[in-house]
Design an enzyme around this catalytic site. Structure first.
Site, PDB file in Angstrom:
ATOM      1  CB  ALA A  62      -6.206  -4.048  -1.775  1.00  0.00           C
ATOM      2  CB  ALA A 121      -5.000  -0.375  -4.477  1.00  0.00           C
ATOM      3  CE1 TYR A 138      -3.049  -9.573  -8.780  1.00  0.00           C
ATOM      4  CE2 TYR A 138      -2.064 -11.425  -7.618  1.00  0.00           C
ATOM      5  CZ  TYR A 138      -3.058 -10.481  -7.733  1.00  0.00           C
ATOM      6  OH  TYR A 138      -4.071 -10.439  -6.809  1.00  0.00           O
ATOM      7  CG  HIS A 140       3.376  -7.700   1.159  1.00  0.00           C
ATOM      8  ND1 HIS A 140       3.370  -6.858   2.260  1.00  0.00           N
ATOM      9  CD2 HIS A 140       2.134  -7.583   0.607  1.00  0.00           C
ATOM     10  CE1 HIS A 140       2.187  -6.262   2.357  1.00  0.00           C
ATOM     11  NE2 HIS A 140       1.428  -6.704   1.381  1.00  0.00           N
ATOM     12  CE  LYS A 182      -0.324  -0.621   6.678  1.00  0.00           C
ATOM     13  NZ  LYS A 182      -1.255  -1.587   7.322  1.00  0.00           N
ATOM     14  NE  ARG A 191      -7.235  -4.334   7.952  1.00  0.00           N
ATOM     15  CZ  ARG A 191      -7.924  -3.947   6.886  1.00  0.00           C
ATOM     16  NH1 ARG A 191      -8.937  -4.689   6.458  1.00  0.00           N
ATOM     17  NH2 ARG A 191      -7.606  -2.835   6.244  1.00  0.00           N
TER      18      ARG A 191
END
Length: 333
Positions: free
Chosen positions: A12, A15, A58, A79, A97, A166
């Protein structure tokens, strides 16, 4: 000094542009590996940021015994599952967050970390900067009198990027989760207590999967104090916090992101007198990484306990419910 070895789940922008460089500048950390579901993407990211290892999943990164902690900048709906899997793999977790999609999900994440003996921290980087300690000192000294209210605004405009995560409702999109969580977190931090009720109004955009593209809210605290806030993803840029007292006020022109020395500073206005509080330009992401590392090594406690993430998500839950139902929502703690 021993370094805390970090793995990054995903490539991202937050990051790549902020958290990884921050860890590199920290006193305690080193980024050892980065993972993506696209191996070529993680290899390119690793090459550009001098990260030794790149993984194509991952799961592979979590299986690496050379990783002590992971940073999770994945879309919000991911998350919870990846925090739990990281905890089960024995990795400390710094999660972007908002912590999750609901307070209940956050409770599950925190419990999983506790059960597996690892730390959980929510990545509100702004609160690791010493200027917030200075703001609290000024408030506690009574310089601006009794707090009468707090106003926070965090807005930006990016409505044409329709593929943006988003703007996906099921993925936890919306301006409240993305930027509204900051002024809410800051008010809780500065007041040192939890809200009693919230009332919000939102612009849910059909063009953007009906996520909240703009939200305005009133967050009521005990002591006749309230936070008023607005957040948006289809509005001119603002990044501001004002603490209003009975005798004066404190204004942070760049309250949450601080790209330059000038925007790190803030103003204290009491009557006709105004002064600028100059604060060192420190990397908030580096300080955030150091906080988790020192806690992982047992040298200090986490500055912000995992339960804080649960408490903040309870307020976000209420804000969304209020906007959807057009009602005042009373919080229970």
């Amino acid at each position: 000094m021993t370094k805390l070895r970090w793995g990054i789940l995903g490539c991202a922008k937050i990051a790549m542009r902020a958290c990884i460089p921050g860890i590199a500048q920290s006193e305690t950390g080193v980024v050892t590996a980065i993972a993506s579901r696209d191996l070529q993407k993680s290899q390119e990211a690793a090459a550009s940021l001098n990260i030794p290892k790149a993984y194509g999943s991952y799961e592979e990164l979590l299986a690496d015994p050379d990783i002590d902690a992971v940073y999770i900048p994945l879309p919000n709906h991911l998350h919870k599952p990846w925090t739990i899997r990281a905890a089960q793999a024995g990795k400390h977790v710094l999660c972007e967050k908002p912590a999750a999609l609901t307070a209940a999900e956050t409770e599950e994440m925190v419990s999983a970390c506790e059960e597996n003996g690892v730390l959980f921290a929510e990545a509100f980087m702004y609160r690791h900067h010493p200027r917030y300690e200075r703001v609290k000192e000024i408030i506690d000294a009574g310089e601006i009198g009794d707090i009468r209210g707090i106003h926070g605004a965090f807005t930006f405009s990016n409505p044409d990027d329709h593929a943006n995560v988003r703007y996906k409702r099921e993925w936890g999109g919306g301006s409240l989760y993305d930027v509204g969580c900051y002024p809410i977190s800051a008010a809780r931090l500065l007041l040192g207590r939890e809200p009693e009720a919230v009332t919000t109004h939102a612009f849910f955009s059909p063009e953007h999967d009906n996520v909240d593209m703009m939200m305005s809210g009133l967050v009521e605290f005990s002591g006749n104090v309230a936070l008023t806030f607005d957040c948006g993803m289809w509005a001119a840029f603002r990044n501001r916090l004002e603490i209003l007292g009975s005798k004066g006020r404190i204004v942070l022109p760049s309250a949450f992101v601080t790209p330059t020395q000038e925007t790190t500073d803030f103003q204290v206005i009491v009557g006709p007198d105004e002064r600028t509080e100059s604060v060192p330009l420190l990397n908030q992401y580096a300080l955030q990484a150091d906080d988790l590392a020192y806690a992982a090594w047992g040298r200090k406690s986490l500055r912000f306990a995992p339960q804080d993430a649960i408490a903040n998500m309870k307020v976000l839950d209420a804000c969304l419910k209020s906007a959807e139902e057009r009602a005042r929502i009373v919080l229970s703690h």
